[in-house]
Structures are given as structure tokens and as C-alpha cells.
Enzyme design. Structure first.
Site, PDB file in Angstrom:
ATOM      1  N   SER A   8     -45.035  -6.151 -14.975  1.00 40.16           N
ATOM      2  CA  SER A   8     -45.319  -7.582 -15.102  1.00 40.16           C
ATOM      3  C   SER A   8     -45.428  -7.998 -16.576  1.00 40.16           C
ATOM      4  O   SER A   8     -45.654  -7.158 -17.456  1.00 40.16           O
ATOM      5  CB  SER A   8     -46.624  -7.921 -14.377  1.00 40.16           C
ATOM      6  OG  SER A   8     -46.549  -7.508 -13.036  1.00 40.16           O
TER       7      SER A   8
HETATM    8  N1  SAM Z   1     -48.679  -2.839 -11.510  1.00 43.42           N
HETATM    9  C1  SAM Z   1     -47.356  -2.454 -11.936  1.00 43.42           C
HETATM   10  C2  SAM Z   1     -47.314  -2.121 -13.401  1.00 43.42           C
HETATM   11  O1  SAM Z   1     -48.347  -2.200 -14.089  1.00 43.42           O
HETATM   12  O2  SAM Z   1     -46.241  -1.746 -13.864  1.00 43.42           O
HETATM   13  C3  SAM Z   1     -46.300  -3.479 -11.586  1.00 43.42           C
HETATM   14  C4  SAM Z   1     -46.071  -3.549 -10.149  1.00 43.42           C
HETATM   15  S1  SAM Z   1     -44.492  -4.172  -9.635  1.00 43.42           S
HETATM   16  C5  SAM Z   1     -44.588  -5.850 -10.082  1.00 43.42           C
HETATM   17  C6  SAM Z   1     -44.799  -4.128  -7.860  1.00 43.42           C
HETATM   18  C7  SAM Z   1     -44.871  -2.733  -7.298  1.00 43.42           C
HETATM   19  O3  SAM Z   1     -45.365  -2.828  -5.955  1.00 43.42           O
HETATM   20  C8  SAM Z   1     -43.533  -2.034  -7.209  1.00 43.42           C
HETATM   21  O4  SAM Z   1     -43.615  -0.802  -7.876  1.00 43.42           O
HETATM   22  C9  SAM Z   1     -43.330  -1.852  -5.705  1.00 43.42           C
HETATM   23  O5  SAM Z   1     -42.615  -0.675  -5.369  1.00 43.42           O
HETATM   24  C10 SAM Z   1     -44.758  -1.809  -5.216  1.00 43.42           C
HETATM   25  N2  SAM Z   1     -44.944  -2.066  -3.779  1.00 43.42           N
HETATM   26  C11 SAM Z   1     -44.320  -2.967  -2.978  1.00 43.42           C
HETATM   27  N3  SAM Z   1     -44.796  -2.880  -1.727  1.00 43.42           N
HETATM   28  C12 SAM Z   1     -45.761  -1.905  -1.734  1.00 43.42           C
HETATM   29  C13 SAM Z   1     -46.620  -1.354  -0.739  1.00 43.42           C
HETATM   30  N4  SAM Z   1     -46.621  -1.753   0.535  1.00 43.42           N
HETATM   31  N5  SAM Z   1     -47.463  -0.372  -1.117  1.00 43.42           N
HETATM   32  C14 SAM Z   1     -47.508   0.083  -2.402  1.00 43.42           C
HETATM   33  N6  SAM Z   1     -46.712  -0.404  -3.379  1.00 43.42           N
HETATM   34  C15 SAM Z   1     -45.853  -1.384  -3.047  1.00 43.42           C
END
Ligand code: SAM
Length: 211
Positions: free
Chosen positions: A57
Site C-alpha cells: 500500500s
Molecule cells: N499489508 C501488506 C503490506 O504491508 O505489504 C499489503 C497487503 S495487499 C494490499 C493485500 C494482501 O491481502 C495481498 O497480499 C493478498 O494476497 C492478501 N489477501 C487477500 N485475501 C486474503 C485472505 N482471505 N486472507 C489472507 N490474505 C488475503
């Protein structure tokens, strides 16, 4: 002045961070969490690709979410969506050595990436969990704080159930295109919800998220 310090000063002047969050961000250089080819944009206020269609993000969003979550020393924090591990590392700095951050990621390669990135720092209070974070992580519940870093169509009930009384949950809720960042405070069996700001996140995919 380093790129990280310049970025933090800008975030501070815009009110995205307070002193505690600024201090945590100083200890977690964003460049350590960015793929090499985007290194030159590490301190630009923009999301960047981390592979597999996912993103780290924008710094202003990470800063604002970290401040709004109000993590204190010794707290137990659950993050859903480890991605690069950047947000988890900042939360771990805020929770301190007496606190702990559990971070859940559904994509195996990304949980590995997050682990590798966080290991570049001397943090020992981040625990990595592979799985569907829409179900939370019941084993270690209840949590003082929960943060979801992907967009959900609604607030997953398991996350509310796993929050302590008086605990806070931050989650982007809305369509796949646009969401409101919601702050959920658990008061008894009820929740109080406030909309903090409009945001755009990648979808939260799972049993209690998008299919
Ligand atoms: N917090 C992260 C960082 O600091 O880089 C950024 C997160 S990114 C915007 C969103 C993440 O949520 C992705 O890596 C995606 O694979 C994960 N995601 C989506 N659905 C999910 C789920 N049900 N459980 C765990 N992770 C999930």
C-alpha cells in the site's frame, strides 16, 4: 536526509502520523519491502506491485491505518493480508517486545516474501500464518487490534468474534473498486462503526470475503 526520513516528515506535516508511528516507520525502511525494479519509487506516496497481482500500500495509507489502529506496547495484533510484510513490521514496532503481531496471508509465495523481508530487521514478534484470513486466526484470539489490508464486501463475523471487548478493527469495506476504511470498536456484543476515509484496496478473497 534519507528518503525514509523525508517521506516521514511529509506524512507528519500532513497529519498522517503522530510521533509514535513516525518513530516506528523510521525503524522500518520501506525500500526493504519493495522489489528491486521499483527501488527508486520506494519513498513515493504510491502503492507498488509485489508480484502475483498484489501490492504494497501507499505510505500515507499505511501511516494513517497505523495511527488509526492505535496500537500500544504489549498488545496482541492480528493483520489479515501480509503482502510484503511492511505493515506487519510497523505494527510490531508499535506493539514492542512485550506485544505480538500475527499476520495471515492466503498466497504461499507472499507469506514467504513477507517472512524474508521482515527478517531483514531484528524483529522477533511477528508470527506468520498461511491461510484464509477472513476466518481470522482463532488459535491466538482474542486480539486487542485487528487490521485488514484488503477490501471486503462486509465485515467478516469471525473477526468481530475474535476481537477483545473494547478492541478495535480497521477494515476497507465496499465494492471491488472503491471502499470506505471503517473503524469498528467492539462494545459488549455490539459494534460501533465509523467511516474514516475512502480507499482503494485489492480484494479480500475467502469464505467471508469476495469469492
Ligand atoms: N499489508 C501488506 C503490506 O504491508 O505489504 C499489503 C497487503 S495487499 C494490499 C493485500 C494482501 O491481502 C495481498 O497480499 C493478498 O494476497 C492478501 N489477501 C487477500 N485475501 C486474503 C485472505 N482471505 N486472507 C489472507 N490474505 C488475503
Amino acid at each position: 536526509m534519507s528518503g525514509n526520513e523525508e517521506m516521514i516528515e511529509l506524512l507528519f506535516s500532513h497529519g498522517y502520523v503522530d510521533e509514535r508511528v513516525a518513530e516506528a516507520m523510521r525503524k522500518v525502511p520501506r525500500e526493504l519491502f519493495i522489489p528491486e525494479e521499483y527501488g527508486r519509487s520506494a519513498y513515493a506516496d504510491t502503492p507498488l506491485p509485489i508480484g502475483l497481482g498484489q501490492t504494497i500500500s501507499a505510505p500515507s495509507i499505511v501511516a494513517f491505518m497505523s495511527k488509526s489502529l492505535d496500537v500500544q506496547e504489549g498488545m496482541k495484533v492480528l493483520e489479515i493480508g501480509s503482502g510484503s510484510g511492511y505493515q506487519a513490521a510497523i505494527l510490531a514496532e508499535l506493539a514492542g517486545n512485550s506485544g505480538v503481531v500475527y499476520t495471515v496471508e492466503r498466497i504461499p509465495q507472499l507469506i514467504q516474501l513477507a517472512k524474508t523481508n521482515v527478517e531483514k530487521l531484528s524483529l522477533t514478534n511477528v508470527k506468520f500464518v498461511e491461510g484464509d484470513g477472513t476466518k481470522g486466526y482463532a488459535q491466538e484470539s482474542p486480539y486487542d487490534r485487528i487490521i485488514v489490508t484488503a477490501a471486503s464486501p462486509s465485515i467478516p463475523q469471525p473477526l468481530v468474534d475474535q476481537l477483545k471487548e473494547g478492541g478495535k478493527l480497521l477494515i476497507p469495506v465496499g465494492s471491488r473498486m472503491f471502499q470506505d476504511l471503517q473503524l469498528v470498536v467492539k462494545v459488549g456484543k455490539e459494534v460501533e462503526i465509523s467511516n474514516l476515509m475512502p480507499v482503494v484496496f485489492v480484494p479480500l478473497i475467502g469464505e467471508f470475503g469476495y469469492k
